[in-house]
Design a protein around this motif. Structure first.
Motif, PDB file in Angstrom:
ATOM      1  N   ALA A 123       0.830  -1.204   0.000  1.00 20.06           N
ATOM      2  CA  ALA A 123       0.000   0.000   0.000  1.00 20.06           C
ATOM      3  C   ALA A 123       0.864   1.253   0.000  1.00 20.06           C
ATOM      4  O   ALA A 123       0.610   2.208  -0.762  1.00 20.06           O
ATOM      5  N   PHE A 124       1.886   1.273   0.818  1.00 26.99           N
ATOM      6  CA  PHE A 124       2.738   2.464   0.892  1.00 26.99           C
ATOM      7  C   PHE A 124       3.632   2.585  -0.340  1.00 26.99           C
ATOM      8  O   PHE A 124       3.961   3.699  -0.763  1.00 26.99           O
ATOM      9  N   GLN A 125       4.001   1.453  -0.932  1.00 28.74           N
ATOM     10  CA  GLN A 125       4.737   1.503  -2.199  1.00 28.74           C
ATOM     11  C   GLN A 125       3.896   2.199  -3.264  1.00 28.74           C
ATOM     12  O   GLN A 125       4.390   3.045  -4.013  1.00 28.74           O
ATOM     13  N   LEU A 132       1.732  10.835  -9.687  1.00 28.74           N
ATOM     14  CA  LEU A 132       1.354  12.059  -8.994  1.00 28.74           C
ATOM     15  C   LEU A 132       2.581  12.867  -8.569  1.00 28.74           C
ATOM     16  O   LEU A 132       3.690  12.344  -8.479  1.00 28.74           O
ATOM     17  N   ASP A 133       2.339  14.120  -8.302  1.00 26.69           N
ATOM     18  CA  ASP A 133       3.393  15.016  -7.829  1.00 26.69           C
ATOM     19  C   ASP A 133       4.001  14.478  -6.533  1.00 26.69           C
ATOM     20  O   ASP A 133       3.300  13.911  -5.691  1.00 26.69           O
ATOM     21  N   ASN A 134       5.299  14.670  -6.368  1.00 25.25           N
ATOM     22  CA  ASN A 134       6.006  14.139  -5.195  1.00 25.25           C
ATOM     23  C   ASN A 134       5.443  14.663  -3.885  1.00 25.25           C
ATOM     24  O   ASN A 134       5.373  13.928  -2.889  1.00 25.25           O
ATOM     25  N   GLN A 135       5.037  15.921  -3.837  1.00 24.88           N
ATOM     26  CA  GLN A 135       4.487  16.483  -2.608  1.00 24.88           C
ATOM     27  C   GLN A 135       3.131  15.857  -2.283  1.00 24.88           C
ATOM     28  O   GLN A 135       2.816  15.606  -1.120  1.00 24.88           O
ATOM     29  N   ILE A 136       2.346  15.583  -3.314  1.00 24.12           N
ATOM     30  CA  ILE A 136       1.065  14.906  -3.105  1.00 24.12           C
ATOM     31  C   ILE A 136       1.311  13.504  -2.560  1.00 24.12           C
ATOM     32  O   ILE A 136       0.659  13.065  -1.602  1.00 24.12           O
ATOM     33  N   ALA A 137       2.271  12.790  -3.150  1.00 27.83           N
ATOM     34  CA  ALA A 137       2.599  11.433  -2.685  1.00 27.83           C
ATOM     35  C   ALA A 137       3.066  11.459  -1.236  1.00 27.83           C
ATOM     36  O   ALA A 137       2.690  10.590  -0.431  1.00 27.83           O
ATOM     37  N   ARG A 138       3.874  12.438  -0.888  1.00 27.76           N
ATOM     38  CA  ARG A 138       4.360  12.557   0.493  1.00 27.76           C
ATOM     39  C   ARG A 138       3.204  12.802   1.453  1.00 27.76           C
ATOM     40  O   ARG A 138       3.114  12.180   2.521  1.00 27.76           O
ATOM     41  N   SER A 139       2.298  13.698   1.090  1.00 27.12           N
ATOM     42  CA  SER A 139       1.161  14.017   1.956  1.00 27.12           C
ATOM     43  C   SER A 139       0.233  12.820   2.121  1.00 27.12           C
ATOM     44  O   SER A 139      -0.275  12.551   3.219  1.00 27.12           O
ATOM     45  N   LEU A 140       0.006  12.089   1.038  1.00 27.71           N
ATOM     46  CA  LEU A 140      -0.835  10.893   1.113  1.00 27.71           C
ATOM     47  C   LEU A 140      -0.218   9.839   2.022  1.00 27.71           C
ATOM     48  O   LEU A 140      -0.912   9.214   2.828  1.00 27.71           O
ATOM     49  N   THR A 141       1.093   9.649   1.889  1.00 32.59           N
ATOM     50  CA  THR A 141       1.782   8.649   2.699  1.00 32.59           C
ATOM     51  C   THR A 141       1.706   8.995   4.177  1.00 32.59           C
ATOM     52  O   THR A 141       1.415   8.131   5.020  1.00 32.59           O
ATOM     53  N   MET A 142       1.950  10.242   4.503  1.00 36.61           N
ATOM     54  CA  MET A 142       1.874  10.675   5.897  1.00 36.61           C
ATOM     55  C   MET A 142       0.461  10.507   6.448  1.00 36.61           C
ATOM     56  O   MET A 142       0.267   9.994   7.556  1.00 36.61           O
ATOM     57  N   GLN A 143      -0.548  10.893   5.659  1.00 35.23           N
ATOM     58  CA  GLN A 143      -1.920  10.830   6.153  1.00 35.23           C
ATOM     59  C   GLN A 143      -2.395   9.391   6.325  1.00 35.23           C
ATOM     60  O   GLN A 143      -3.074   9.066   7.304  1.00 35.23           O
ATOM     61  N   LEU A 144      -2.029   8.510   5.383  1.00 35.68           N
ATOM     62  CA  LEU A 144      -2.451   7.117   5.535  1.00 35.68           C
ATOM     63  C   LEU A 144      -1.766   6.465   6.730  1.00 35.68           C
ATOM     64  O   LEU A 144      -2.379   5.678   7.455  1.00 35.68           O
ATOM     65  N   ALA A 145      -0.490   6.788   6.949  1.00 31.88           N
ATOM     66  CA  ALA A 145       0.218   6.238   8.111  1.00 31.88           C
ATOM     67  C   ALA A 145      -0.461   6.660   9.409  1.00 31.88           C
ATOM     68  O   ALA A 145      -0.629   5.854  10.333  1.00 31.88           O
ATOM     69  N   LYS A 146      -0.880   7.920   9.490  1.00 32.87           N
ATOM     70  CA  LYS A 146      -1.574   8.404  10.684  1.00 32.87           C
ATOM     71  C   LYS A 146      -2.936   7.728  10.845  1.00 32.87           C
ATOM     72  O   LYS A 146      -3.328   7.330  11.944  1.00 32.87           O
ATOM     73  N   SER A 147      -3.657   7.599   9.743  1.00 27.39           N
ATOM     74  CA  SER A 147      -5.011   7.047   9.807  1.00 27.39           C
ATOM     75  C   SER A 147      -5.025   5.556  10.112  1.00 27.39           C
ATOM     76  O   SER A 147      -5.939   5.054  10.773  1.00 27.39           O
ATOM     77  N   ALA A 148      -4.005   4.841   9.621  1.00 24.28           N
ATOM     78  CA  ALA A 148      -3.980   3.385   9.778  1.00 24.28           C
ATOM     79  C   ALA A 148      -3.190   2.919  10.991  1.00 24.28           C
ATOM     80  O   ALA A 148      -3.348   1.776  11.422  1.00 24.28           O
ATOM     81  N   GLY A 149      -2.345   3.774  11.549  1.00 26.94           N
ATOM     82  CA  GLY A 149      -1.398   3.357  12.567  1.00 26.94           C
ATOM     83  C   GLY A 149      -1.856   3.526  14.001  1.00 26.94           C
ATOM     84  O   GLY A 149      -3.060   3.466  14.300  1.00 26.94           O
ATOM     85  N   PRO A 150      -0.911   3.765  14.907  1.00 25.36           N
ATOM     86  CA  PRO A 150      -1.214   3.786  16.339  1.00 25.36           C
ATOM     87  C   PRO A 150      -2.045   4.978  16.799  1.00 25.36           C
ATOM     88  O   PRO A 150      -2.476   5.009  17.961  1.00 25.36           O
ATOM     89  N   ALA A 151      -2.278   5.942  15.913  1.00 23.64           N
ATOM     90  CA  ALA A 151      -3.186   7.033  16.249  1.00 23.64           C
ATOM     91  C   ALA A 151      -4.543   6.853  15.580  1.00 23.64           C
ATOM     92  O   ALA A 151      -5.443   7.673  15.753  1.00 23.64           O
TER      93      ALA A 151
END
Length: 295
Positions: A123-125, A132-151
């Protein structure tokens, strides 16, 4: 140009993409088989469908959705991993998922765990290996990690398993489900906002809609465990009672839960009304997705 109007068309687009792309990124035969078994077993694809519909509505059908597919479908990989692990004997110990034997029933616990691990990391790969633009990819990765992880989702799962047999308050049950179920549905809306470069005001309203949609989804799932059928749900029903889970029917009864569902759907529609005032979307763009909650 891909402009989609039906949920079925969105689901088919996601299904076709998943069948092709997982194989392209997995070279171990048994692992691929186990991963594809659960991903391709069916599912409503509501999370990617919500994202694609929001992107399409925001762009008024003038943007090819194909460029977004890989990043959009990442959440479905992650969602499926969570189902495989949820079904394990150490968690919910389920034998049936989407009308088929659960992954560990078919492949054994070890391969099921690894299939889930494979989907989680893939999923993260996919969030960064796209057009997509690199900044969009970075923002998506950060948001999914927050939504799916320990928070987010994982925290909700821990709250769930550690409170079986205990009676939680309505506020506590809301918090449990906001994390366990709602976080990934909120993410689906946040991802749409990120991918269309929406401002923070717009993303905030999109997130609110995702939160209310996610809460409605959980209330509906709890309700169908009481009044639905195994054939309709694709899994055994009445398990929540047997395992002393904290559910909305347990708090409000069946009729009270129906009323609660109606109230939450009303809030979701209010979010869409707000969104329609500040973006190009129309409230009616989401009628079919809201129609999912049919009793």
């Amino acid at each position: 140009m891909v402009h989609l109007k039906s949920v079925e068309a969105l689901q088919n687009l996601v299904n076709d993409f998943l069948k092709k792309e997982i194989k392209a990124d997995t070279d171990q035969a048994l692992l691929l088989d186990a991963m594809q078994y659960s991903v391709n077993a069916g599912g409503k694809r509501l999370r990617p469908a919500l994202t694609l519909r929001m992107i399409d509505a925001f762009n008024q059908g003038q943007q090819d959705l194909g460029m977004y597919l890989k990043a959009v479908c990442a959440v479905e990989l992650l969602h499926t991993y969570s189902l495989i692990h949820d079904d394990l004997p150490a968690m919910d110990n389920d034998d049936l998922r989407r009308g088929l034997p659960t992954n560990h029933k078919k492949y054994g616990d070890a391969v099921a765990i690894l299939a889930g691990d494979g989907l989680l990391t893939l999923a993260f790969q996919w969030l960064v290996d796209n057009d997509l633009d690199n900044q969009i990819a970075r923002s998506l990765t950060m948001q999914l990690a927050k939504s799916a992880g320990p928070a987010g989702m994982v925290a909700g799962q821990v709250i769930d398993v550690s409170n079986e047999g205990k009676h939680l308050s309505y506020t506590e049950v809301q918090n449990l489900h906001a994390k366990k179920t709602g976080a990934l549905i909120e993410y689906a809306m946040q991802a749409a906002g990120i991918m269309v470069n929406a401002n923070q005001e717009v993303i905030k309203v999109m997130t609110s809609f995702g939160g209310h949609y996610g809460l409605a989804f959980q209330i509906y799932d709890d309700l169908m465990d009481q009044i639905g059928t195994t054939a309709r749900m694709g899994k055994l029903i009445h398990k929540d009672d047997l395992e002393a889970k904290n559910t909305y029917p347990g708090l409000f009864g069946v009729e009270g839960t129906k009323q609660k569902l109606s109230e939450v759907l009303s809030l979701a529609r209010k979010d869409l009304t707000k969104l329609a005032k500040i973006t190009p979307i129309k409230v009616t763009d989401f009628d079919d997705l809201l129609a999912y909650f049919k009793i």
